[in-house]
Write a protein that holds these residues in place. Sequence first.
Motif, PDB file in Angstrom:
ATOM      1  N   CYS A   1      -4.028 -24.089  20.866  1.00 22.85           N
ATOM      2  CA  CYS A   1      -4.904 -24.002  21.669  1.00 22.85           C
ATOM      3  C   CYS A   1      -5.520 -25.460  21.917  1.00 22.85           C
ATOM      4  O   CYS A   1      -5.820 -27.021  21.834  1.00 22.85           O
ATOM      5  CB  CYS A   1      -6.228 -24.684  20.156  1.00 22.85           C
TER       6      CYS A   1
ATOM      7  N   HIS B   1      -9.426 -22.830  24.825  1.00 23.19           N
ATOM      8  CA  HIS B   1     -11.371 -22.951  23.842  1.00 23.19           C
ATOM      9  C   HIS B   1     -11.714 -23.724  25.238  1.00 23.19           C
ATOM     10  O   HIS B   1     -11.370 -25.096  25.250  1.00 23.19           O
ATOM     11  CB  HIS B   1     -10.536 -23.347  23.110  1.00 23.19           C
TER      12      HIS B   1
ATOM     13  N   ARG C   1     -11.135 -18.289  24.824  1.00 21.79           N
ATOM     14  CA  ARG C   1     -11.928 -18.327  23.720  1.00 21.79           C
ATOM     15  C   ARG C   1     -13.632 -19.361  23.610  1.00 21.79           C
ATOM     16  O   ARG C   1     -12.837 -20.785  24.404  1.00 21.79           O
ATOM     17  CB  ARG C   1     -11.247 -19.090  22.354  1.00 21.79           C
TER      18      ARG C   1
ATOM     19  N   GLU D   1      -3.929 -20.667  23.203  1.00 14.98           N
ATOM     20  CA  GLU D   1      -5.495 -20.613  24.052  1.00 14.98           C
ATOM     21  C   GLU D   1      -6.144 -21.202  24.382  1.00 14.98           C
ATOM     22  O   GLU D   1      -5.785 -21.783  24.452  1.00 14.98           O
ATOM     23  CB  GLU D   1      -6.468 -19.667  22.767  1.00 14.98           C
TER      24      GLU D   1
END
Length: 161
Positions: free
Chosen positions: A40, A114, A144, A112
């Motif tokens: 992330c 963020h 996200r 991902e």
Amino acid sequence: MKQTQQWRKLDGTRIVRPIEDEIRSVLVREKEAGHELKVCIGTDSQVKGEDIDFATVIVFIRKGKGGFMYIADRTVRKKMSVKERMLMEVAASVDTAYRLTRLFTRYGVDMEVHADINTNPSFKSNDALKEAMGYILGMGFAFRAKPHAFASSSCANKMVQ
């Protein structure tokens, strides 16, 4: 915002080689150890007088076995709106993700991006939500936002306080 970033580990150890080389060796080491990874990437910022401190993090999660992260800090001296600052955070995260995406794909690691942007319209950061989501998704990355954006809202946040 395009500049050479100085990356470090959480313990303060400076990364002296290109971040791509460091991450490649991490991926090899973790795969050889049998760890299943998820990555992330997120950025947060803090206004401090006339300066804005930014921190970008690459968070590695070892499924069921903890995690670790890398951090890059930088300071910008510029007046900007909350929306502009949020989009600069997203741009820093996307830049990092773009530099590393081939490695993550090669080693089968999910990634991902963020964004420290609130999904609640009553917060100022929400003004940047549509643009940030479009930018991240348009680059082909999983997106996200708060409250699920821990890399930016928790990990990077701790680095700029």
